[in-house]
Design a protein around this motif. Structure first.
Motif, short mmCIF file in Angstrom:
data_model
loop_
_atom_site.label_atom_id
_atom_site.label_comp_id
_atom_site.label_asym_id
_atom_site.label_seq_id
_atom_site.Cartn_x
_atom_site.Cartn_y
_atom_site.Cartn_z
N VAL A 114 0.81 -1.19 0.11
CA VAL A 114 -0.05 -0.07 0.01
C VAL A 114 0.95 1.22 0.07
O VAL A 114 1.87 1.01 0.24
N LEU A 115 0.34 2.29 -0.37
CA LEU A 115 0.95 3.57 -0.30
C LEU A 115 0.98 4.22 1.14
O LEU A 115 0.09 4.07 1.67
N ASP A 116 1.87 4.96 1.66
CA ASP A 116 2.03 5.84 2.92
C ASP A 116 0.90 6.82 2.70
O ASP A 116 0.57 7.24 1.68
N PHE B 76 -3.89 3.50 10.61
CA PHE B 76 -3.08 3.14 11.77
C PHE B 76 -2.01 3.58 12.31
O PHE B 76 -1.41 3.30 13.30
N LYS B 77 -1.42 4.62 11.29
CA LYS B 77 -0.03 5.45 11.93
C LYS B 77 -0.35 6.63 12.80
O LYS B 77 0.47 6.95 13.12
N ARG B 78 -1.58 6.85 12.57
CA ARG B 78 -1.98 8.12 13.55
C ARG B 78 -2.38 7.82 14.88
O ARG B 78 -2.62 6.54 15.22
N GLY C 121 -6.47 10.80 -2.34
CA GLY C 121 -7.37 11.83 -1.67
C GLY C 121 -6.90 12.40 -0.26
O GLY C 121 -6.41 13.54 0.00
N VAL C 122 -7.13 11.48 0.66
CA VAL C 122 -6.77 11.86 2.16
C VAL C 122 -5.10 12.27 2.20
O VAL C 122 -4.66 12.77 3.10
N GLY C 123 -4.42 11.65 1.13
CA GLY C 123 -3.07 12.08 1.13
C GLY C 123 -2.74 13.42 0.75
O GLY C 123 -1.64 14.18 0.65
N GLY C 124 -3.69 14.25 0.37
CA GLY C 124 -3.63 15.72 0.19
C GLY C 124 -3.95 15.87 -1.29
O GLY C 124 -3.56 16.85 -2.02
N PRO D 104 -1.23 14.32 5.04
CA PRO D 104 -0.58 13.97 6.37
C PRO D 104 -0.40 15.04 7.51
O PRO D 104 -0.33 14.71 8.66
N LEU D 105 -0.48 16.16 6.82
CA LEU D 105 -0.20 17.23 7.97
C LEU D 105 -1.16 18.15 8.25
O LEU D 105 -1.17 19.30 8.52
N ASP D 106 -2.56 17.93 7.25
CA ASP D 106 -3.75 18.35 7.54
C ASP D 106 -3.70 20.10 7.18
O ASP D 106 -4.24 20.66 7.89
N ASN D 107 -2.59 20.22 6.09
CA ASN D 107 -2.45 21.40 5.87
C ASN D 107 -2.70 21.81 4.18
O ASN D 107 -2.59 22.66 3.80
N VAL D 108 -3.74 20.90 3.60
CA VAL D 108 -4.10 20.82 2.29
C VAL D 108 -5.82 21.26 2.22
O VAL D 108 -6.32 20.54 2.95
N LEU D 109 -5.95 22.37 1.48
CA LEU D 109 -7.33 22.56 1.28
C LEU D 109 -7.91 21.55 0.31
O LEU D 109 -7.35 21.83 -0.80
N LYS D 110 -8.69 20.91 0.40
CA LYS D 110 -9.19 19.99 -0.59
C LYS D 110 -10.73 20.36 -1.05
O LYS D 110 -11.53 20.88 -0.63
#
Length: 1019
Positions: free
Chosen positions: A709-711, A729-731, A794-797, A978-984
């Motif tokens: 899988v991708l990070d 699972f990494k958070r 998506g969730v990757g930013g 990952p850093l929650d800094n992307v406006l999607k």
């Protein structure tokens, strides 16, 4: 000599008894009855009652024959409550007798039992019964004819009203003389030209309260009608007009009385629209004729004071009605007759339903923060709008953290009952009821707020209505439908800038500035607001003013004259109500009833109650532009999808153990959208289920479990999917990486080690997948079963992979003996614009494709599509069954979604709107240093925020601040990465350029406000 010039008969009782005995063989008691020109007596004989009638020697014999013929006709029609002609012993209708002044006709008719209406208490039910009786009479008279009915110049025929106009000069009082003269003037211009086109018939013409009989046991029921001496041929509507004229004398509520009579009449004899429109004027003309005739006779007989005293009730009604708008009365008559109150109402409503109005104030009130301003006590402590304390109270209702440049409006509802209208200008001469019901919509905002014309038109009036609690500066625009039907819009309580912006006769374009909200001293003494209303008829108002309030009990009339202004404003209905269960209450309940791990968006929580296309509407009626909910792929509550659900749910919904064309039709249509050998479909209820099934197919086919899988990937919320979702699972709250999972480096062209979108970057990132494959082989001695990845992360930013990345990865996975799974849950079905599927952007064909979210527009539907070979391998003896995956309703929904995507060209919309948005984001980046990267394809895009362009320090707090700021502006987005800094941004596919501009303008304001406030603003 005529009957008016010949003395009436004066036979004694002996002579009357002899006539009854000779001609009818009846003997009994005689009781004299009052009569003006004839002699009448009640005869009681043989247990029955009759009326013995001796006509005036000067009476036209044709008129006597007419009366007899009418009564016999009505008897044949089965009309109850009408005197019956009693034949003589010889079988004739009557006989002759010497009256002392010549020969008169002697007749006998049956007595109609019951007291006179003049002696009975009045009620609206009685008036409705009167109308019903006269309607039945009119209906029964249709088709009847008689030569004597054509009475040329008959004084009491309404058709001959003009014949007594000159007699108005005999009215002694100058004011009353002028009143009646004006009525004749209106009659000449408005009524007389229309008479030739109206129906005609023989009429009774004298339903006064001394000729109407009521039921002795129930005086609310009209039982009969007598005295047919004024019968004549005339316009059929005259019968109702004359009935009304007598019925409303001394009525405390003229409106209610008129409506009751008309309502009863038309229930038995419908009238035409033209008849309804002249009815009020004809009713007044009957009264005008009456006072003219009595005034002339008083002049001819000056010693008879009764002639002018009897004018009192008629003049009293005429004077009351003179203070009422006559065209409102026409509308009231139309409504009582079963028509809209104005001819234009239906056409204007239909036109406005299709129109595209400009917001009357800016910013658009549909998208602004708001409060419903109700006067029913819903706001404890709220001052009246005319109380200066209201300004401070209203300012206190503005949300504390709402940015100053975001509008906040208060809305006063259309049709609201208000107690504030207590001054004399809201009283009514025709009724004890005040006008208290609001005919417009109020928009409260700061003084000086610009007002724009919502539709093109012409300035009809510019006025200053200076009375306290009036409009102050007022503008009225005239408009027209494409068919030429005129209507008007009114803008009340404007500022003194009005006369300089609009002049009478000026052409106004839609969106043109026409005024500003006025302050207390110039707007009639109200807190600054706009009173906006629509009129389908200007009635008789021609001075730049119009009723802003109507009668509650006649709201059905007013609501046709002043139709709902929301046909133009288009505010959600929740804008005019207070939600009894606001967000704070629901948040408290949620804390008790829902698991706390279920997140909820935004600092200020939202309660959504409806959706429409790219819009969500909250509990206050505020429209929010949805720039993030990709689940509703073809728009919230898409009507085709909703119809498909309802239609199929009403036919059949069951599981897939039964044969059905629907699942086969949809499967074939869906797989036709996919390349290569991807031809076998499985249907499930969610993207999580679909990913579970895809991995199960791959692992069964490969006989192993290891997965690459991708990070930062996310594939679903089940236990199995969390196992392959590093994003979970990494958070915080997660657990160690499962031993059957290998995590490949996230191919981020912006933040990762291999910058840029080149194929070289793609191959470099693919090399880490090769490392994972080797790790699996080292750990298990064999290859991985599968590689699974979103085609765009998506969730990757919202990350678009470097060119050639998936192609290189797929080659390596397959070379190692594994399968490739494309997760299209978020980016499939045309969202990326250039292609229908995200993986097509990378030039690859997966072994298994997973679909969710968009496939059913929010309905629980998802799918897995693979090859026939893999499907055959999966059929290893362990049955796969999903109770409601692929059920008929879901299949109908899937079909409807594809219909909309294809029928409305939504893939092309995604391409064009997406490119436009990305261009605006890039342009914005030149003015907003926080913007580090702009990326995406179609309607799947992201903007990454960083504090430092060199170090790429994430602007996480700022991203959250921006999202909440644009939420306060009425635009919904969220953050990710990952850093929650992307406006999607992944809005519904019906998101067009206009919506893109709203989003981008909101972002521009947010970045500007954040820059002006300094770094501390974001926390």
């Amino acid at each position: 000599m005529s009957a008016f010039e010949t003395p009436p008969p004066a036979l004694d009782d002996h002579r009357l008894a002899e006539l009854a005995r000779r001609h009818w063989g009846l003997e009994g008691k005689l009781h004299p009855l009052i009569s003006e020109r004839d002699q009448n007596a009640r005869l009681e004989a043989g247990g029955r009652r009759y009326v013995l009638k001796i006509s005036n020697a000067g009476e036209d014999r044709g008129q006597i024959a007419l009366q007899t013929a009418v009564m016999k006709h009505l008897e044949g029609q089965g009309m109850a409550g009408i005197p019956r002609v009693v034949p003589t012993l010889e079988g004739s209708d009557g006989a002759e007798a010497e009256t002392g002044h010549g020969l008169g006709q002697v007749r006998l008719v049956t007595w109609v039992e019951g007291p006179l209406l003049s002696s009975a208490p009045r009620s609206l039910g009685q008036l409705e019964s009167l109308g019903g009786f006269m309607g039945r009479l009119t209906r029964a008279m249709q088709g009847f004819g008689h030569p004597a009915a054509f009475r040329e110049g008959f004084l009491w025929s309404l058709d001959n009203a003009a014949g007594v106009e000159s007699w108005a000069d005999d009215i002694a009082d100058p004011a009353r003389r002028a009143l009646v003269g004006a009525l004749f003037g209106r009659y000449r211009t408005r009524v007389a030209p229309r008479l030739p086109g109206l129906r005609a018939s023989v009429l009774h013409q004298d339903a006064n309260d001394n000729n109407v009989i009521v039921d002795g046991a129930n005086p609310d029921h009209v039982a009969g009608l007598i005295d047919f001496g004024d019968m004549a041929h005339g316009r059929t509507i005259n019968e109702l007009a004359i009935t009304l004229a007598y019925a409303i004398l001394d009525a405390p509520d003229l409106y209610a009385a008129i409506r009751a009579v008309i309502r009863g009449y038309v229930a038995d004899f419908p009238i035409t629209e033209d008849e309804a429109e002249v009815l009020f004027d004809l009713m007044r003309m009957r009264l005008a004729m009456s006072v003219c005739i009595s005034s002339r006779r008083a002049k001819e007989h000056p010693d008879n004071a009764y002639l002018t005293i009897s004018q009192g009730p008629a003049f009293a009604v005429l004077e009351r009605l003179e203070r009422v708008d006559p065209e409102f009365m026409v509308g009231l008559c139309r409504k009582a007759a079963g028509f809209d109150a104005t001819r234009a109402a239906a056409s204007v409503r239909a036109h406005l339903a299709q129109a595209k109005p400009i917001p009357v104030v800016q910013p658009d009130p549909g998208r602004a923060a708001r409060i419903a301003l109700l006067t029913d006590g819903s706001h404890p402590g709220m001052p009246a709008f005319s109380d200066r304390a209201f300004d401070a109270w209203f300012a206190g209702q503005r949300p504390a953290n709402l940015p100053e440049n975001v509008a906040f409006y208060g809305f006063g509802p259309y049709g609201e009952r208000r107690s504030v209208y207590a001054s004399d200008q809201f009283a009514d001469a025709a009724s004890p009821e005040r006008r208290t019901r609001h005919t417009g919509i109020d928009i409260f905002a700061a003084k000086g707020t610009p007002v724009h014309a919502p539709l093109a038109g012409t300035v009809a009036f510019v006025a200053y209505n200076a009375d306290p609690l009036d409009y102050g500066h007022t503008l009225i625009l005239e408009h027209a439908t494409p068919e030429g039907v005129r209507f008007w819009t009114l803008y009340g309580h404007l500022a003194g800038t009005l006369p300089g912006l609009a002049q009478t006769g000026q052409r106004i374009e839609a969106g043109q500035l026409v005024g500003h909200l006025g302050d207390w001293h110039e707007n009639g003494g109200w807190s600054p607001h706009l009173h906006f209303q629509i009129m389908t008829d200007m009635l008789a108002q021609d001075g730049g003013n119009f009723f802003g309030v109507g009668h509650d009990s006649h709201w059905d009339v007013w609501s046709d004259i002043c139709i709902d202004p929301n046909l133009i404003l288009r505010l959600a209905p929740e804008s005019f109500t207070l939600d009894p269960h606001p967000p704070a209450e629901l948040l408290a309940r949620r804390a008790r009833a829902i698991g706390p791990s279920l997140s909820i968006s935004y600092a200020e929580k939202l309660k959504m109650v409806r959706g429409e296309g790219p819009w969500l509407i909250d509990h206050s009626g505020r429209r929010y532009l949805d720039a993030v909910n990709n689940i509703t792929h073809v728009g919230h509550c898409n009507p085709q999808v909703v119809a498909a659900i309802a239609r199929q749910a009403g036919i059949l919904n069951t599981n897939t153990r039964y044969l059905s064309e629907l699942i086969l039709d949809y499967s074939e249509r869906l797989t036709a959208k996919l390349p290569g050998d991807l031809k076998v479909a499985y249907f499930v209820n969610s993207g999580t289920e679909a990913n579970e099934l895809a991995l199960r197919i791959a692992r069964t086919a490969m006989g192993k479990k290891s997965t690459v899988v991708l990070d930062w990937a996310y594939h679903g919320n089940s236990g199995g999917m969390v196992d392959v979702s590093p994003y979970k699972f990494k958070r915080k709250g997660g657990y160690p990486q499962p031993d059957f999972v290998e995590i490949a480096a996230f191919p981020d062209p912006y933040r990762g080690p291999h910058k840029g979108m080149s194929e070289a970057s793609g191959r470099a990132y693919a090399g880490d997948v090769a490392r994972c494959l080797e790790a699996v082989r080292a750990k298990t001695g064999t290859s991985a079963a599968a590689f699974i990845a979103e085609s765009i992360s998506g969730v990757g930013g919202q990350v678009v992979y470097p060119d050639g990345y998936l192609k290189s990865v797929y080659e390596q996975v397959r070379a190692a003996g594994g399968l490739c799974i494309a997760d299209e849950v978020q980016c499939g079905f045309g969202r990326v614009g250039e292609t229908f599927w995200g993986f097509e952007l990378q030039g690859v064909v997966p072994d298994i494709v997973v679909m969710g979210k968009p496939i059913g527009n929010g309905h629980p539907l998802a799918a897995v599509v693979t090859t026939r070979e893999l499907a055959a391998t999966f059929a290893n003896g362990m049955e796969y069954f999903n109770s409601f995956g692929g059920n008929p309703v879901s299949m109908a929904v899937g079909m409807a979604v594809l219909d909309v995507i294809e029928g409305e060209g939504l893939q092309q919309t995604a391409l064009e709107t997406g490119r436009y948005m990305l261009d605006r984001f890039r342009d914005m980046a030149r003015r907003a240093p926080l913007i580090g990267d702009v990326r995406g394809r179609g309607l799947f895009s992201g903007v990454e925020l960083v504090r430092n362009q060199e170090t790429l320090e994430p602007a996480t707090a700022e991203a959250g601040w921006i999202v909440n700021h644009i939420r306060q502006q009425g635009v919904l987005a969220s953050t990710d990465g990952p850093l929650d800094n992307v406006l999607k941004f992944k809005p519904p596919m019906v998101f067009g350029r206009a919506e893109a501009d709203i989003l981008c303008d909101a972002l521009e304001r947010a970045f500007a406000d954040l820059a002006a406030s300094g770094p501390s603003a974001a926390g």
